[in-house]
Enzyme design. Structure first.
Site, PDB file in Angstrom:
ATOM      1  N   ASN A 210       9.215  -6.009   5.526  1.00 30.27           N
ATOM      2  CA  ASN A 210      10.289  -5.010   5.521  1.00 30.27           C
ATOM      3  C   ASN A 210      10.888  -4.913   6.921  1.00 30.27           C
ATOM      4  O   ASN A 210      10.440  -5.587   7.837  1.00 30.27           O
ATOM      5  CB  ASN A 210       9.766  -3.651   5.023  1.00 30.27           C
ATOM      6  CG  ASN A 210       8.677  -3.101   5.923  1.00 30.27           C
ATOM      7  OD1 ASN A 210       8.911  -2.775   7.078  1.00 30.27           O
ATOM      8  ND2 ASN A 210       7.452  -3.019   5.390  1.00 30.27           N
ATOM      9  N   ASP A 279       4.062  -1.588  -0.227  1.00 27.31           N
ATOM     10  CA  ASP A 279       3.377  -0.916  -1.335  1.00 27.31           C
ATOM     11  C   ASP A 279       2.675  -1.916  -2.241  1.00 27.31           C
ATOM     12  O   ASP A 279       1.715  -1.583  -2.923  1.00 27.31           O
ATOM     13  CB  ASP A 279       4.384  -0.083  -2.139  1.00 27.31           C
ATOM     14  CG  ASP A 279       4.842   1.137  -1.341  1.00 27.31           C
ATOM     15  OD1 ASP A 279       4.017   1.655  -0.556  1.00 27.31           O
ATOM     16  OD2 ASP A 279       6.010   1.546  -1.477  1.00 27.31           O
ATOM     17  N   PRO A 305      -3.580  -0.573  -1.215  1.00 28.90           N
ATOM     18  CA  PRO A 305      -4.202   0.747  -1.029  1.00 28.90           C
ATOM     19  C   PRO A 305      -3.265   1.643  -0.229  1.00 28.90           C
ATOM     20  O   PRO A 305      -2.516   1.155   0.619  1.00 28.90           O
ATOM     21  CB  PRO A 305      -5.454   0.422  -0.203  1.00 28.90           C
ATOM     22  CG  PRO A 305      -5.173  -0.900   0.434  1.00 28.90           C
ATOM     23  CD  PRO A 305      -4.273  -1.645  -0.508  1.00 28.90           C
ATOM     24  N   LYS A 341      -0.286  13.440  -1.448  1.00 31.85           N
ATOM     25  CA  LYS A 341      -1.217  12.712  -0.563  1.00 31.85           C
ATOM     26  C   LYS A 341      -2.171  13.670   0.146  1.00 31.85           C
ATOM     27  O   LYS A 341      -3.068  13.240   0.851  1.00 31.85           O
ATOM     28  CB  LYS A 341      -0.449  11.886   0.471  1.00 31.85           C
ATOM     29  CG  LYS A 341       0.461  10.813  -0.136  1.00 31.85           C
ATOM     30  CD  LYS A 341       0.801   9.731   0.867  1.00 31.85           C
ATOM     31  CE  LYS A 341       1.864   8.801   0.332  1.00 31.85           C
ATOM     32  NZ  LYS A 341       1.916   7.528   1.053  1.00 31.85           N
TER      33      LYS A 341
HETATM   34  N1  CTP Z   1       1.491   4.681   3.759  1.00 29.34           N
HETATM   35  C1  CTP Z   1       0.219   4.162   3.918  1.00 29.34           C
HETATM   36  N2  CTP Z   1      -0.235   3.183   3.108  1.00 29.34           N
HETATM   37  C2  CTP Z   1       0.538   2.672   2.134  1.00 29.34           C
HETATM   38  C3  CTP Z   1       1.842   3.190   1.952  1.00 29.34           C
HETATM   39  C4  CTP Z   1       2.280   4.190   2.802  1.00 29.34           C
HETATM   40  O1  CTP Z   1      -0.496   4.614   4.820  1.00 29.34           O
HETATM   41  N3  CTP Z   1       0.089   1.730   1.346  1.00 29.34           N
HETATM   42  C5  CTP Z   1       1.945   5.779   4.624  1.00 29.34           C
HETATM   43  C6  CTP Z   1       3.051   5.388   5.549  1.00 29.34           C
HETATM   44  O2  CTP Z   1       2.564   4.974   6.794  1.00 29.34           O
HETATM   45  C7  CTP Z   1       3.820   6.700   5.646  1.00 29.34           C
HETATM   46  C8  CTP Z   1       3.696   7.286   4.293  1.00 29.34           C
HETATM   47  O3  CTP Z   1       2.482   6.761   3.776  1.00 29.34           O
HETATM   48  O4  CTP Z   1       3.212   7.601   6.537  1.00 29.34           O
HETATM   49  C9  CTP Z   1       4.827   6.863   3.418  1.00 29.34           C
HETATM   50  O5  CTP Z   1       4.440   7.039   2.126  1.00 29.34           O
HETATM   51  P1  CTP Z   1       5.070   6.250   0.909  1.00 29.34           P
HETATM   52  O6  CTP Z   1       4.646   6.996  -0.307  1.00 29.34           O
HETATM   53  O7  CTP Z   1       4.842   4.819   0.959  1.00 29.34           O
HETATM   54  O8  CTP Z   1       6.515   6.548   1.291  1.00 29.34           O
HETATM   55  P2  CTP Z   1       7.667   5.813   0.863  1.00 29.34           P
HETATM   56  O9  CTP Z   1       7.620   4.382   1.216  1.00 29.34           O
HETATM   57  O10 CTP Z   1       8.721   6.672   1.436  1.00 29.34           O
HETATM   58  O11 CTP Z   1       7.351   6.010  -0.695  1.00 29.34           O
HETATM   59  P3  CTP Z   1       8.233   5.590  -1.909  1.00 29.34           P
HETATM   60  O12 CTP Z   1       8.399   4.135  -1.693  1.00 29.34           O
HETATM   61  O13 CTP Z   1       7.412   5.951  -3.085  1.00 29.34           O
HETATM   62  O14 CTP Z   1       9.426   6.428  -1.703  1.00 29.34           O
END
Ligand code: CTP
Length: 406
Positions: A210, A279, A305, A341
């Site tokens: 990304n 993700d 995870p 979370k």
């Molecule tokens: N995070 C993490 N581990 C993952 C995914 C995210 O620690 N596998 C942390 C990121 O570092 C950040 C927060 O979670 O602090 C973001 O959460 P996430 O739900 O991934 O946010 P978005 O990407 O904004 O979610 P979505 O794609 O569902 O909008």
């Protein structure tokens, strides 16, 4: 009277007429209860004698790597470790250039390379020398590396010219030194921080990634160091230099990041998840490069995870801070993420064409916690990081987190 109670100040004195003011500075620092070790360059000794500074500081002045007259004198690495702050006053144009380029051709420049303590420089030079693009470029480079620039003042100069280049008065340098220590509100606290993107391999040459640049995470690491914290930064692949004093661990994938976080989480008081973790990852990684011999191929992805959620779900979690990047309904979605979370605090930002966020130098954040919120307006990431660290610190102490006093 300002109190520096036992703080260890390594005062570097370089060549310039303002070197005579170092005597008054040493006197004021000592009066404020600081321990002062003076290190002079050879040029500085042309302007003020080591004996003067030795008498005022109560310690033998160091000029060379090894002092043949003093068998007990500590080596340069120990001296670099000894310092709570390295203050170079006056800092000549030559010394700033050497510092900017990482030279280690005398004791003082070597100490600056070997230390993890904050470094502050108080420039003193002719106004044309100060304004010269070479000096200005060095100056910018030093600041980008987190070195503090105290001054210079403008006014009448020893050479008869008028302009910027005068060293700040010793009383002002004393005030800045005191402020430097009083702002270290996270002293004794350990922070674990994730930053940058993750890369999930598809085959030996391709990955899913990304656009995260890691800038916000690295700016946070620097702001945390400024606040006195011990910082461990687990970073995905980025093209950024590690801020001074930060312990950095490099990873590529979410699984590696998860593992490194698990290894270090027990030792930290605060966990900040700033990384843009992928993700999903490819379910299988091809051992050989995938050839384009089919019109279509499908990639099956497996959920990675959630590192942040895992940390927050521990029996005795540290104070946890997450980020949320949203394209719409910012507060609503970020608050939902915070509750799902179960993290203490979420820093949310809008991403999109008009906004800051990934790859940009500026950003704005809405910070949410149980029962409160704060808007941090659009600013450069360095400034924003300082405001976020202040907000995190306030909440961290307010919530008297169980691990805080450990
Ligand atoms: N995070 C993490 N581990 C993952 C995914 C995210 O620690 N596998 C942390 C990121 O570092 C950040 C927060 O979670 O602090 C973001 O959460 P996430 O739900 O991934 O946010 P978005 O990407 O904004 O979610 P979505 O794609 O569902 O909008």
């Amino acid at each position: 009277m300002l109190k520096l109670d036992g703080k260890r100040i390594l005062l570097g004195v370089t060549g310039g007429i303002a070197a005579y003011k170092a005597a008054e500075l040493v006197r004021l620092l000592r009066k404020s209860n600081a321990q002062v070790q003076v290190v002079m360059t050879h040029a500085a000794t042309e302007f003020i004698t080591p004996l003067t500074l030795q008498t005022l500081s109560g310690r033998a002045v160091r000029q060379d790597f090894f002092d043949p007259n003093d068998e007990a004198s500590i080596g340069h690495i120990d001296l670099a470790r000894w310092a709570d702050l390295i203050l170079i006053a006056p800092a000549s144009a030559d010394f700033m250039a050497r510092l900017a380029h990482g030279l280690a051709n005398d004791l003082l420049s070597t100490l600056c390379l070997a230390t993890t303590a904050p470094i502050a420089v108080a420039p003193a030079m002719n106004q044309q020398m100060w304004l010269n693009p070479a000096t200005q470029a060095n100056n910018q480079q030093l600041q980008a590396r987190g070195i503090k620039l105290w001054g210079p003042d403008a006014g009448e100069q020893a050479c008869g010219e008028v302009g910027p280049g005068r060293m700040l008065e010793p009383s002002e340098l004393l005030a800045r030194t005191a402020k430097q220590f009083s702002s270290q509100i996270l002293t004794g606290q350990s922070v674990l921080l994730t930053a940058g993107p993750t890369q999930e391999p598809i085959d030996p040459v391709r990955f899913i990634g990304n656009r995260s640049s890691g800038k916000m995470g690295f700016a946070l690491a620097r702001a945390l160091i400024e606040a006195g914290a011990k910082v461990c930064l687990i970073s995905g692949p980025v093209a950024l230099t590690t801020p001074a004093g930060v312990t950095r661990i490099n990873v590529d994938t979410a699984a590696e990041m998860q593992q490194k976080v698990a290894e270090h989480i027990d030792k930290c008081h605060i966990f900040i998840a700033c990384a843009a973790v992928a993700d999903y990852r490819p379910q299988t990684i091809a051992t050989q490069k995938i050839k384009k011999n089919q019109a279509e191929i499908a990639l099956t992805l497996t959920r990675n995870p959630d590192i942040l959620a895992e940390v927050a779900a521990r029996d005795t979690p540290p104070f946890t801070v997450g980020f949320a990047a949203e394209t719409e309904r910012l507060t609503e979605q970020a608050e939902e993420k915070r509750r799902l979370k179960r993290v203490d605090m979420i820093a949310a930002n809008l991403v999109g064409a008009e906004q800051g966020g990934f790859e940009k130098d500026e950003n704005a954040l809405t910070v949410l916690w149980e029962g409160g919120s704060k808007n941090l307006p659009m600013a450069r990431k360095e400034k924003l990081a300082r405001s976020l660290v202040a907000t995190i610190t306030e909440r961290y102490y307010a919530e008297k987190h169980p691990t805080k006093d450990s």
